[in-house]
Design an enzyme around this catalytic site. Structure first.
Site, PDB file in Angstrom:
ATOM      1  N   LYS A  46       8.532   3.701   3.170  1.00 35.34           N
ATOM      2  CA  LYS A  46       8.270   2.516   2.372  1.00 35.34           C
ATOM      3  C   LYS A  46       7.791   3.134   0.755  1.00 35.34           C
ATOM      4  O   LYS A  46       6.974   3.783   0.970  1.00 35.34           O
ATOM      5  CB  LYS A  46       6.777   1.906   3.049  1.00 35.34           C
ATOM      6  CG  LYS A  46       6.650   0.320   2.270  1.00 35.34           C
ATOM      7  CD  LYS A  46       5.878   0.584   1.263  1.00 35.34           C
ATOM      8  CE  LYS A  46       5.543  -0.921   0.374  1.00 35.34           C
ATOM      9  NZ  LYS A  46       4.701  -0.698  -0.879  1.00 35.34           N
ATOM     10  N   SER A  61       3.836   4.366   3.301  1.00 37.02           N
ATOM     11  CA  SER A  61       3.305   4.326   1.800  1.00 37.02           C
ATOM     12  C   SER A  61       2.545   5.504   1.302  1.00 37.02           C
ATOM     13  O   SER A  61       3.083   6.485   1.120  1.00 37.02           O
ATOM     14  CB  SER A  61       2.667   2.864   1.518  1.00 37.02           C
ATOM     15  OG  SER A  61       1.398   2.802   2.249  1.00 37.02           O
ATOM     16  N   ASP A 112       7.176  18.848  -0.051  1.00 37.51           N
ATOM     17  CA  ASP A 112       8.095  19.202  -1.268  1.00 37.51           C
ATOM     18  C   ASP A 112       7.746  20.417  -1.952  1.00 37.51           C
ATOM     19  O   ASP A 112       8.577  21.414  -2.654  1.00 37.51           O
ATOM     20  CB  ASP A 112       8.524  17.869  -2.105  1.00 37.51           C
ATOM     21  CG  ASP A 112       9.464  16.695  -1.751  1.00 37.51           C
ATOM     22  OD1 ASP A 112       9.734  17.084  -0.476  1.00 37.51           O
ATOM     23  OD2 ASP A 112       9.721  16.066  -2.365  1.00 37.51           O
TER      24      ASP A 112
END
Length: 408
Positions: free
Chosen positions: A341, A316, A327
């Site tokens: 998740k 999470s 990224d």
């Protein structure tokens, strides 16, 4: 190795967003989460009305409009006039929620709601251990320094078999945690299994001041920051303190292994320390509306080589942070694939001091990747999910991180 769903204390693998403006913190006035006493809905209503209120919240808020491709109205008519007691209401609500076939939406009893408050405030009375389920056994994940458990010489890897002579075999992790906790200065007896030997420890409970961030300097030049949980309202301040403690280092390791998540704002706040622009995370709501959370470009970001350690129990909020840094090429991820998740919850207070944790959105990493049930693959895959838990075992993931930073 088969991925384990780890629960630390009573924490589910959740990202929480906020029902209302309820906590004035040092880092934002909104979207933080603290269940003040006055926020808990103490209005007493009939069990039938409690069920009806829960049905309505899910009907209006649940992130997937078809509610698992079913006629949601059938639940309201199915139980109409049949719910007489609070136990009836809980059974009906749990059955209704189960039809969503989604593990994170859940009804919280008064006790559950109180325990969630405790998790947020980082104030708890107990002995100072983190526990998790490993192959059906309750195992100690971490012993906090300076706590009663530490003084009693409990160790990571100890298996708890009984609490106050009550066999806990098959008991869920929340119930075990509730047995271990208790009033300050009261005693608890733990029966543990260590290296095949049964031991008994009688321990006095104390207030456990939980720190969610730890820091140190390793090899004289590498900063090491371990974020244990994103659940606490003090996590941002603790992280800033950790950055200050490691400010003179050449590089940084952020350890998210075993971190099952917590507050969305905490992950965003920490990601923002490393990013001067760009997207941190996209939140996709029920109606398709996309909320893009961007770096605020406030001050200078931290520009030094960074490795983030992750594994199958990094979930999470941990995945929001690690996904953002990966990224945007701010960090190298090392370890094992994360939990996967990618859903966001909101806590809604309900009458009778109960609550509902309802999934209201999904999220995407800056590259537009949906990681739900897939996880984030590290740039460098090494080790296992439990290597770092085993005492006196070489931490190959940490060693790889140091090797990578040495090359930079």
């Amino acid at each position: 190795m088969k991925k384990k769903q780890v629960l630390i204390f009573i924490l589910s693998v959740l990202i929480l967003v906020i029902f209302n403006k309820v906590f004035l913190s040092t880092f934002t006035k909104t979207n933080s989460y603290f269940l003040k006493q006055e926020m808990i809905n103490g209005n007493e209503v009939s069990p039938q009305r409690l069920f009806d209120r829960t049905w309505k919240v899910i009907n209006n808020e649940y992130y997937e409009p078809s509610l698992n491709h079913q006629n949601w109205s059938r639940w309201k008519t199915h139980y109409h006039g049949k719910i007489k007691t609070l136990d009836d209401a809980k059974v009906a609500i749990d059955t209704m929620i189960a039809s969503l076939d989604e593990p994170y939406t859940r009804f919280m009893t008064k006790k559950d709601f109180e325990e969630l408050t405790t998790s947020i405030t980082s104030k708890i009375y107990g002995i100072g251990v983190n526990i998790y389920t490993n192959s059906g056994k309750t195992e100690i994940f971490n012993v906090m320094p300076g706590t009663p458990a530490d003084y009693a010489q409990l160790k990571p890897g100890d298996i708890i078999t009984a609490v106050d002579n009550k066999d806990i075999s098959g008991m869920n992790i929340s119930d075990v945690a509730a047995l271990v906790r208790g009033p300050e200065n009261s005693m608890v007896e733990l029966t543990i299994l260590r290296d095949g030997k049964k031991l008994t420890k009688i321990i006095k409970r104390k207030e456990i001041k939980i720190k969610s961030v730890k820091s140190s300097v390793i090899d004289n030049h590498i900063g090491y920051i371990k974020i244990i949980s994103f659940m606490s309202g003090t996590t941002p301040n603790e992280f800033i303190e950790a950055l200050d403690n490691t400010k003179d280092t050449d590089s940084l390791i952020i350890d998210l292994r075993g971190n099952t998540g917590g507050l969305l704002d905490n992950a965003v706040f920490i990601a923002d320390r490393f990013m001067d622009n760009g997207t941190i995370v996209d939140i996709i709501y029920r109606n398709g509306y996309k909320k893009t959370i961007k770096a605020k470009n406030e001050g200078l970001p931290l520009n030094k080589p960074i490795v983030v350690l992750v594994n199958g129990t990094s979930a999470s909020a941990s995945e929001i942070l690690s996904g953002a840094l990966k990224d945007t090429h701010k960090a190298t991820l090392v370890g094992k694939k994360t939990f996967g998740k990618g859903l966001v919850q909101k806590v809604v207070p309900l009458p009778n001091s109960t609550g509902l944790n309802v999934t209201i959105a999904r999220y995407l990493t800056p590259n537009g990747t949906d990681i739900n049930k897939l996880g984030i693959k590290p740039d460098v895959e090494v080790g296992t999910d439990i290597d770092f838990l085993i005492e006196n075992k070489k931490d190959v993931q940490l060693e790889k991180a140091k090797e990578i930073l040495g090359g930079k």
